[in-house]
Design an enzyme around this catalytic site. Structure first.
Site, PDB file in Angstrom:
ATOM      1  N   HIS A 187      92.646  25.879  60.734  1.00  0.00           N
ATOM      2  CA  HIS A 187      91.648  25.498  59.749  1.00  0.00           C
ATOM      3  C   HIS A 187      92.332  24.686  58.651  1.00  0.00           C
ATOM      4  CE1 HIS A 187      89.775  29.687  60.828  1.00  0.00           C
ATOM      5  NE2 HIS A 187      89.581  28.796  61.796  1.00  0.00           N
ATOM      6  N   TYR A 209      95.587  35.885  49.888  1.00  0.00           N
ATOM      7  CA  TYR A 209      95.344  34.458  49.689  1.00  0.00           C
ATOM      8  C   TYR A 209      94.999  34.194  48.220  1.00  0.00           C
ATOM      9  CZ  TYR A 209      94.321  34.664  54.748  1.00  0.00           C
ATOM     10  OH  TYR A 209      94.358  34.892  56.100  1.00  0.00           O
TER      11      TYR A 209
END
Length: 463
Positions: free
Chosen positions: A66, A129
């Site tokens: 991605h 993240y």
């Protein structure tokens, strides 16, 4: 114990961080995000706004590739993973691959447009993240994807993909030959129809163009309605420049609206979207008592126009990502002093021009080229003087040059003082000395050509 380190990779902007683990018999502690230390070592100050955590129960879970429209810092709280990244940004690096094994002692900074993929090597892996955009389902439409099994990238997965756990969506991603590269961040020119704006258009053909009457940067609603997401650079070439009219009640309000309120609005959206703001300043922020102005000289404006430009400069200076380009005596495609003198010469007029204001001309072609150089070369953010080079002249000197270059005698231009020229007129005060020091600009790798050469070319093109 290893020290904190930030290491480059073969993909530009993709960085690997070594994170020291401070441990004892109770476990370990680490600084997962430490802005001051990490940015000092080369990590971009990417401005994270969201922290997300993902858990994979089993080894072999494989996700990706991605490429996302934001930057992120990926690290592990527990477990180990094999990470692979492919550059899917448009350009020469498209398709380049890097792989690294990650544990709690390693993190990776992934820039916008670089596709990431991770395969868990241990049960109970926890990802952390930090991202600098808020995730939304609509934002996934901006992703670019690559198939995990792409033959041209040929990632050596520790656990064969046939034995891995992969989502149906990830398994259906396209091969590299069919991937749509992620386009670079957009550039916006505000004031695109002015003299400088038109010169910038020639050098930034893909830029988005904003100007009056459709876009008024002093209007909050208009500024907020624009789609700033995905904008990387805002070049503000808009300004109120009617110096004499600015001294009137109506002109004063209009000048402050454009040069201060408008700049404040652009600063706000630039900060919110981490865009670089390039703002054009003026010699009028000084009173002109110094014969040569450096970038660090304090403000001392004489009139309303200069006061508004100084106020705008102060606002722009608060942004981390900014280029404040200070210029003077601008000549371009529109009404300006050189055109006026050339027209007077052609009509046989013998003008009288002030000979006690000193400076250098700035041609918009070179001003635009310098702006593009600064914003595209990685020059340090900050303030830069930018005019053409060459000897210091007065307006009278320049008028005589124009007359000579157009076939008239230099003696046809008379000289006068500023005081005598303005007698009986409603004129704004002007700095006596407008010459800007170009040393810092040269240190950034840009040396503009002499004004005299550009003047001759300008009049030749106009003929």
């Amino acid at each position: 114990m290893p020290e904190l380190a930030v290491r480059p990779t073969e993909i530009p902007g993709l960085l690997v961080l070594d994170l020291p683990l401070h441990g004892d018999d109770r476990g370990w502690f680490k600084e997962n995000w430490q802005r001051t230390k990490m940015t000092a070592l080369g990590l971009p100050d990417f401005g994270p706004v969201q922290h997300s955590v993902a858990f994979n129960a089993a080894a072999g879970v494989t996700r990706g590739f991605h490429a996302e429209p934001w930057d992120k810092l990926v690290s592990l709280a527990s477990g180990r993973v094999f990470g692979a990244w492919v550059d899917l940004r448009a350009g020469d690096g498209f398709g380049r691959v890097v792989s690294v094994e990650l544990g709690p002692d390693t993190a990776v900074f992934v820039p916008r447009g670089v596709a990431n993929s991770y395969q868990t090597l241990e049960h109970g892996t926890v990802y952390s993240y930090l991202v600098n955009e808020h995730w939304s389902r609509e934002a996934t439409a901006e992703y670019t994807y690559l198939n995990l099994a792409d033959e041209s990238v040929a990632v050596a997965w520790p656990i064969p993909l046939a034995e891995a756990t992969i989502s149906a969506a990830d398994a259906a991603h396209p091969r590299l030959a069919d991937v749509r590269p992620m386009e670079p961040l957009r550039t916006v020119i505000v004031g695109a129809n002015g003299q400088l704006g038109r010169a910038l258009q020639a050098l930034l053909p893909g830029a988005e163009l904003l100007d009056l009457p459709a876009f008024d940067c002093s209007d909050v609603a208009t500024v907020d309605a624009y789609l700033w997401r995905g904008v990387g650079t805002i070049v503000n070439a808009a300004a109120y420049t009617a110096v004499d009219v600015a001294e009137t009640p109506e002109g004063r309000r209009a000048c402050w609206a454009a040069n201060v309120t408008g700049v404040a609005n652009l600063c706000r959206v630039a900060a919110a979207h981490r865009a670089t703001l390039v703002h054009i300043s003026s010699d009028y922020v000084f009173d002109g008592t110094a014969e040569l102005h450096t970038e660090d000289e304090g403000f001392s404006p004489l009139g309303v126009y200069g006061q508004t430009k100084a106020a705008g400069d102060a606002l722009v200076g608060q942004l981390a990502r900014h280029y404040l380009v200070r210029t003077s005596w601008v000549i371009g495609d529109g009404r300006n002093f050189v055109r006026t003198m050339a027209d007077l010469a052609a009509r046989g007029v013998r003008p009288t021009v002030v000979d006690d204001q000193f400076g250098r001309l700035t041609f918009t072609t070179d001003l635009a080229a310098g702006i593009v150089h600064l914003s595209g070369s990685g020059a340090p953010f900050g303030t830069y003087n930018l005019t053409n080079s060459g000897p210091v002249q007065t307006w009278c000197d320049i008028a005589r040059d124009v007359f000579e270059l157009t076939g008239r005698s230099r003696e046809d231009v008379g000289a006068t003082s500023t005081e005598d020229y303005n007698a009986g007129k409603a004129s704004a005060p002007r700095p006596r000395h407008s010459t800007l020091d170009l040393t810092k600009l040269a240190g950034a790798g840009f040396e503009p050509p002499p004004a005299a050469a550009r003047l001759a070319e300008y009049l030749t093109r106009r003929a």
